[in-house]
Design an enzyme around this catalytic site. Structure first.
Site, PDB file in Angstrom:
ATOM      1  N   ASP A  99       0.852  -1.179   0.000  1.00 46.72           N
ATOM      2  CA  ASP A  99       0.000   0.000   0.000  1.00 46.72           C
ATOM      3  C   ASP A  99       0.893   1.234   0.000  1.00 46.72           C
ATOM      4  O   ASP A  99       1.458   1.597   1.033  1.00 46.72           O
ATOM      5  CB  ASP A  99      -0.933   0.019   1.211  1.00 46.72           C
ATOM      6  N   ALA A 134     -12.299  -6.299  -6.220  1.00 46.43           N
ATOM      7  CA  ALA A 134     -12.155  -4.844  -6.071  1.00 46.43           C
ATOM      8  C   ALA A 134     -12.909  -4.138  -7.191  1.00 46.43           C
ATOM      9  O   ALA A 134     -14.054  -3.746  -7.023  1.00 46.43           O
ATOM     10  CB  ALA A 134     -10.686  -4.457  -6.063  1.00 46.43           C
ATOM     11  N   ASP A 192     -14.697 -11.443  -9.414  1.00 41.05           N
ATOM     12  CA  ASP A 192     -16.052 -11.010  -9.064  1.00 41.05           C
ATOM     13  C   ASP A 192     -16.434  -9.740  -9.808  1.00 41.05           C
ATOM     14  O   ASP A 192     -17.601  -9.361  -9.824  1.00 41.05           O
ATOM     15  CB  ASP A 192     -16.131 -10.770  -7.548  1.00 41.05           C
ATOM     16  N   GLU A 231     -19.472  -4.812 -17.355  1.00 42.04           N
ATOM     17  CA  GLU A 231     -20.495  -5.296 -16.429  1.00 42.04           C
ATOM     18  C   GLU A 231     -21.854  -4.723 -16.806  1.00 42.04           C
ATOM     19  O   GLU A 231     -21.958  -3.525 -17.084  1.00 42.04           O
ATOM     20  CB  GLU A 231     -20.157  -4.894 -14.988  1.00 42.04           C
ATOM     21  N   HIS A 280     -20.232  -9.717  -9.454  1.00 37.71           N
ATOM     22  CA  HIS A 280     -20.060  -8.539  -8.588  1.00 37.71           C
ATOM     23  C   HIS A 280     -20.919  -8.678  -7.330  1.00 37.71           C
ATOM     24  O   HIS A 280     -21.685  -7.779  -6.957  1.00 37.71           O
ATOM     25  CB  HIS A 280     -20.441  -7.263  -9.348  1.00 37.71           C
ATOM     26  N   ILE A 281     -20.733  -9.792  -6.657  1.00 40.69           N
ATOM     27  CA  ILE A 281     -21.584 -10.144  -5.524  1.00 40.69           C
ATOM     28  C   ILE A 281     -20.799 -10.297  -4.229  1.00 40.69           C
ATOM     29  O   ILE A 281     -21.383 -10.569  -3.176  1.00 40.69           O
ATOM     30  CB  ILE A 281     -22.336 -11.465  -5.865  1.00 40.69           C
ATOM     31  N   ALA A 282     -19.481 -10.103  -4.267  1.00 37.39           N
ATOM     32  CA  ALA A 282     -18.667 -10.351  -3.074  1.00 37.39           C
ATOM     33  C   ALA A 282     -19.130  -9.519  -1.886  1.00 37.39           C
ATOM     34  O   ALA A 282     -19.111  -9.995  -0.740  1.00 37.39           O
ATOM     35  CB  ALA A 282     -17.191 -10.055  -3.367  1.00 37.39           C
TER      36      ALA A 282
END
Length: 313
Positions: free
Chosen positions: A169, A233, A258, A263, A284-286
């Site tokens: 990071d 992410a 995900d 999309e 895209h369900i995480a």
């Protein structure tokens, strides 16, 4: 008027927004022609990740004062355009951290173990025990790219399972107290070092000019051939074609995607992922579970109402 263009908890809509003029229609995200005439009277707009809050939409909403985001990613919202018009943007910070963290750990375990896709073989009378000898998660290194609140929630679970955790990071100094959590130490690493040394790599970064396709063929080549890659992410952070090529070539151990550059995936885009080994695809369900949907929805209701009430005071 409060307009809600994507799905949210209906109890939060019914009870949390009682007494307000509300249009709740999750199909509006796909029907811009129906959304457009509603925007003229909108003071609040509640969206997830698909509604594109861009200048063209904002120009149709002269009375808009606040955008409630059912989640935390903001790449579908033009923040500068909102700021220029005096429109507040309120993401549901922290409300779906646990859901995404569980997705990361769950798919990591699924892909490492490799034993859960044998139904057809067993039904057909086969007994593929040797082929399905997988790996344990304990003792493995989880490499986190980005070390915000979701990554920290994943790290906490990973440590409890006996994993070692490293993170990259660039916005955290090496001596930041964030690296020494109460539940265990996380080792800060440079990106190349993390890619080369991790068994499981999970992405936790927004989509920006700097992060777009940061995991490309060159990055994958620096990973171990048996490494697991997880992207919950943002689509676009990963070069999807490079992931598919590496999985087919056996130079990547597995992947869970995900989120996608396109999309929702249409049939043409989805065809690129057909018959790819050791690949988990989810829509895209995480960050969306029964529990997190409740938390995100109620937090968004509070955020929006608080802002509208402050403006009226």
């Amino acid at each position: 008027m409060i307009i809600i263009t994507e799905f949210m908890d209906e109890v939060a809509v019914r009870e949390g927004l009682a007494g307000r003029e509300v249009v709740y229609d999750p199909s509006l995200v796909d029907r811009p022609e129906a959304l457009a005439p509603l925007l003229a009277d909108a003071r609040a707009l509640i969206v997830r990740n698909r509604t594109q809050v861009r200048p063209a939409l904002l120009d149709m909403a002269p009375n808009l004062r606040v955008v409630g985001r059912l989640g935390v990613g903001l790449d579908n919202i033009d923040m500068e355009a909102c700021k220029a018009r005096g429109i507040a943007v309120c993401p549901a910070m922290g409300a779906n951290d646990d859901s995404v963290a569980e997705y990361v750990i769950g798919t990591a375990m699924l892909l490492l173990r490799g034993a859960y896709r044998a139904n057809a073989d067993l039904v057909a009378g086969a007994w593929p025990r040797n082929r399905l000898t997988g790996r344990e998660i304990s003792g493995k290194v989880l490499g986190l790219i980005g070390f915000g609140s979701i990554a920290r929630a994943a790290a906490r679970r990973a440590v409890a399972l006996g994993m070692k955790v490293a993170a990259y990071d660039p916005f955290l100094a090496p001596d930041s107290p964030a690296w020494a959590q109460s539940w265990g130490k996380v080792t800060p690493m440079l990106l190349d070092e993390l890619l080369a040394g991790s068994d499981v790599i999970s992405l936790h970064v927004p989509l920006t000019a700097d992060t777009r396709r940061m995991i490309d063929a060159a990055a994958i080549a620096r990973m171990r051939d048996d490494a697991i890659l997880i992207n919950a992410a943002r689509g676009g952070v990963v070069d999807e074609a490079a992931v598919v090529a590496a999985l087919k070539a056996g130079t990547l151990g597995g992947a869970a995607l995900d989120v996608f550059e396109t999309e929702p995936l249409d049939a043409a885009a989805g065809a690129a992922f057909a018959d790819v080994p050791n690949l988990v695809l989810t829509p895209h369900i995480a960050g969306v579970t029964v529990e997190s949907n409740d938390r995100v929805s109620w937090l968004t209701v509070r955020n929006v109402l608080d802002h509208l009430e402050r403006e009226q005071a």
